[in-house]
Design a protein around this motif. Structure first.
Motif, PDB file in Angstrom:
ATOM      1  N   GLU A 147       0.824  -1.208   0.000  1.00  0.00           N
ATOM      2  CA  GLU A 147       0.000   0.000   0.000  1.00  0.00           C
ATOM      3  C   GLU A 147       0.862   1.265   0.000  1.00  0.00           C
ATOM      4  OE1 GLU A 147      -3.972  -1.531   2.376  1.00  0.00           O
ATOM      5  OE2 GLU A 147      -2.188  -0.976   3.524  1.00  0.00           O
ATOM      6  N   ALA A 148       1.951   1.241   0.752  1.00  0.00           N
ATOM      7  CA  ALA A 148       2.855   2.402   0.799  1.00  0.00           C
ATOM      8  C   ALA A 148       3.478   2.646  -0.571  1.00  0.00           C
ATOM      9  CB  ALA A 148       3.935   2.181   1.854  1.00  0.00           C
ATOM     10  N   ILE A 149       3.920   1.573  -1.228  1.00  0.00           N
ATOM     11  CA  ILE A 149       4.500   1.689  -2.573  1.00  0.00           C
ATOM     12  C   ILE A 149       3.458   2.249  -3.538  1.00  0.00           C
ATOM     13  CG2 ILE A 149       5.332   0.349  -4.552  1.00  0.00           C
ATOM     14  CD1 ILE A 149       6.735  -1.489  -2.480  1.00  0.00           C
ATOM     15  N   THR A 150       2.272   1.694  -3.505  1.00  0.00           N
ATOM     16  CA  THR A 150       1.191   2.144  -4.392  1.00  0.00           C
ATOM     17  C   THR A 150       0.888   3.619  -4.181  1.00  0.00           C
ATOM     18  OG1 THR A 150       0.224  -0.083  -4.438  1.00  0.00           O
ATOM     19  CG2 THR A 150      -1.220   1.758  -5.043  1.00  0.00           C
ATOM     20  N   ASN A 151       0.741   4.040  -2.944  1.00  0.00           N
ATOM     21  CA  ASN A 151       0.418   5.430  -2.635  1.00  0.00           C
ATOM     22  C   ASN A 151       1.513   6.385  -3.094  1.00  0.00           C
ATOM     23  OD1 ASN A 151      -2.003   4.629  -1.519  1.00  0.00           O
ATOM     24  ND2 ASN A 151      -1.254   4.698   0.590  1.00  0.00           N
ATOM     25  N   LYS A 152       2.758   6.038  -2.833  1.00  0.00           N
ATOM     26  CA  LYS A 152       3.867   6.911  -3.225  1.00  0.00           C
ATOM     27  C   LYS A 152       3.979   7.031  -4.744  1.00  0.00           C
ATOM     28  CE  LYS A 152       6.876   6.771   0.759  1.00  0.00           C
ATOM     29  NZ  LYS A 152       8.257   6.546   1.226  1.00  0.00           N
TER      30      LYS A 152
ATOM     31  N   LEU B 101      14.040   7.325 -11.177  1.00  0.00           N
ATOM     32  CA  LEU B 101      12.937   8.124 -10.620  1.00  0.00           C
ATOM     33  C   LEU B 101      12.119   7.311  -9.619  1.00  0.00           C
ATOM     34  CD1 LEU B 101      11.686   9.933 -13.848  1.00  0.00           C
ATOM     35  CD2 LEU B 101      12.730  11.019 -11.851  1.00  0.00           C
ATOM     36  N   ILE B 102      11.797   6.096  -9.996  1.00  0.00           N
ATOM     37  CA  ILE B 102      11.006   5.227  -9.110  1.00  0.00           C
ATOM     38  C   ILE B 102      11.802   4.871  -7.863  1.00  0.00           C
ATOM     39  CG2 ILE B 102       9.929   2.950  -8.892  1.00  0.00           C
ATOM     40  CD1 ILE B 102       9.195   3.261 -11.924  1.00  0.00           C
ATOM     41  N   ASN B 103      13.071   4.498  -8.041  1.00  0.00           N
ATOM     42  CA  ASN B 103      13.904   4.145  -6.892  1.00  0.00           C
ATOM     43  C   ASN B 103      14.047   5.317  -5.924  1.00  0.00           C
ATOM     44  OD1 ASN B 103      14.249   1.552  -7.828  1.00  0.00           O
ATOM     45  ND2 ASN B 103      16.251   1.933  -8.721  1.00  0.00           N
ATOM     46  N   ALA B 104      14.167   6.535  -6.438  1.00  0.00           N
ATOM     47  CA  ALA B 104      14.257   7.710  -5.566  1.00  0.00           C
ATOM     48  C   ALA B 104      12.957   7.911  -4.800  1.00  0.00           C
ATOM     49  CB  ALA B 104      14.602   8.947  -6.391  1.00  0.00           C
ATOM     50  N   THR B 105      11.841   7.695  -5.461  1.00  0.00           N
ATOM     51  CA  THR B 105      10.530   7.835  -4.824  1.00  0.00           C
ATOM     52  C   THR B 105      10.346   6.814  -3.700  1.00  0.00           C
ATOM     53  OG1 THR B 105       9.586   8.689  -6.869  1.00  0.00           O
ATOM     54  CG2 THR B 105       8.035   7.785  -5.253  1.00  0.00           C
ATOM     55  N   LEU B 106      10.890   5.621  -3.901  1.00  0.00           N
ATOM     56  CA  LEU B 106      10.722   4.537  -2.930  1.00  0.00           C
ATOM     57  C   LEU B 106      11.981   4.291  -2.092  1.00  0.00           C
ATOM     58  CD1 LEU B 106       8.806   2.030  -5.248  1.00  0.00           C
ATOM     59  CD2 LEU B 106       7.853   3.689  -3.623  1.00  0.00           C
ATOM     60  N   ALA B 107      12.807   5.308  -1.950  1.00  0.00           N
ATOM     61  CA  ALA B 107      14.088   5.156  -1.248  1.00  0.00           C
ATOM     62  C   ALA B 107      13.928   4.597   0.170  1.00  0.00           C
ATOM     63  CB  ALA B 107      14.832   6.484  -1.214  1.00  0.00           C
ATOM     64  N   ALA B 108      12.933   5.073   0.889  1.00  0.00           N
ATOM     65  CA  ALA B 108      12.740   4.607   2.273  1.00  0.00           C
ATOM     66  C   ALA B 108      12.412   3.122   2.316  1.00  0.00           C
ATOM     67  CB  ALA B 108      11.645   5.417   2.955  1.00  0.00           C
TER      68      ALA B 108
ATOM     69  N   VAL C 128      12.056  -3.616   1.638  1.00  0.00           N
ATOM     70  CA  VAL C 128      12.001  -4.158   0.275  1.00  0.00           C
ATOM     71  C   VAL C 128      13.369  -4.668  -0.153  1.00  0.00           C
ATOM     72  CG1 VAL C 128      11.533  -3.637  -2.153  1.00  0.00           C
ATOM     73  CG2 VAL C 128      10.055  -2.698  -0.367  1.00  0.00           C
ATOM     74  N   HIS C 129      13.411  -5.941  -0.497  1.00  0.00           N
ATOM     75  CA  HIS C 129      14.651  -6.572  -0.939  1.00  0.00           C
ATOM     76  C   HIS C 129      14.787  -6.518  -2.462  1.00  0.00           C
ATOM     77  CE1 HIS C 129      18.019  -9.345  -0.967  1.00  0.00           C
ATOM     78  NE2 HIS C 129      17.392 -10.083  -1.852  1.00  0.00           N
ATOM     79  N   THR C 130      13.680  -6.740  -3.169  1.00  0.00           N
ATOM     80  CA  THR C 130      13.696  -6.769  -4.631  1.00  0.00           C
ATOM     81  C   THR C 130      12.518  -5.986  -5.176  1.00  0.00           C
ATOM     82  OG1 THR C 130      14.715  -8.966  -4.629  1.00  0.00           O
ATOM     83  CG2 THR C 130      13.649  -8.278  -6.664  1.00  0.00           C
ATOM     84  N   LEU C 131      12.798  -5.187  -6.223  1.00  0.00           N
ATOM     85  CA  LEU C 131      11.765  -4.399  -6.878  1.00  0.00           C
ATOM     86  C   LEU C 131      11.972  -4.543  -8.387  1.00  0.00           C
ATOM     87  CD1 LEU C 131       9.454  -2.347  -6.398  1.00  0.00           C
ATOM     88  CD2 LEU C 131      11.183  -0.551  -6.564  1.00  0.00           C
ATOM     89  N   ALA C 132      11.100  -5.310  -9.028  1.00  0.00           N
ATOM     90  CA  ALA C 132      11.148  -5.483 -10.484  1.00  0.00           C
ATOM     91  C   ALA C 132      10.237  -4.435 -11.106  1.00  0.00           C
ATOM     92  CB  ALA C 132      10.699  -6.890 -10.865  1.00  0.00           C
TER      93      ALA C 132
END
Length: 89
Positions: free
Chosen positions: A5-10, A63-70, A76-80
């Motif tokens: 949910e946090a990933i989706t919202n961000k 851009l996505i990685n910066a948004t989800l830095a926290a 989060v171990h893996t983000l495809a």
């Protein structure tokens, strides 16, 4: 709030996507590095946003990685990522 949910919202807030799907694939990685009981460690993201128009795949991922830095620095171990601009196949 779950990590999904946090990933989706961000991502919604940062990119105003036309479409967004965040899948928790943690169950597929049981026994692998970074897996934690209960999930929330391995994700696959499908996102279509005008914000990605004219940007390379690497620029989109940054851009996505910066948004989800926290999230990337903690649970989060893996983000495809599958990031597209509207009209791209």
């Amino acid at each position: 709030m779950s990590t999904r949910e946090a990933i989706t919202n961000k991502l919604r807030e940062a990119f105003s996507p036309e479409s967004l799907e965040v899948q928790d694939e943690s169950h597929l990685h049981e026994g692998h590095a970074g897996h934690a009981p209960g999930g929330g460690t391995h994700f696959r993201v499908y996102i279509v946003s005008q914000a990605f128009a004219g940007k390379s795949r690497i620029e989109r991922h940054r851009l996505i990685n910066a948004t989800l830095a926290a999230e990337l620095a903690s649970s989060v171990h893996t983000l495809a990522l599958h990031a597209r601009a509207p009209g791209e196949a």
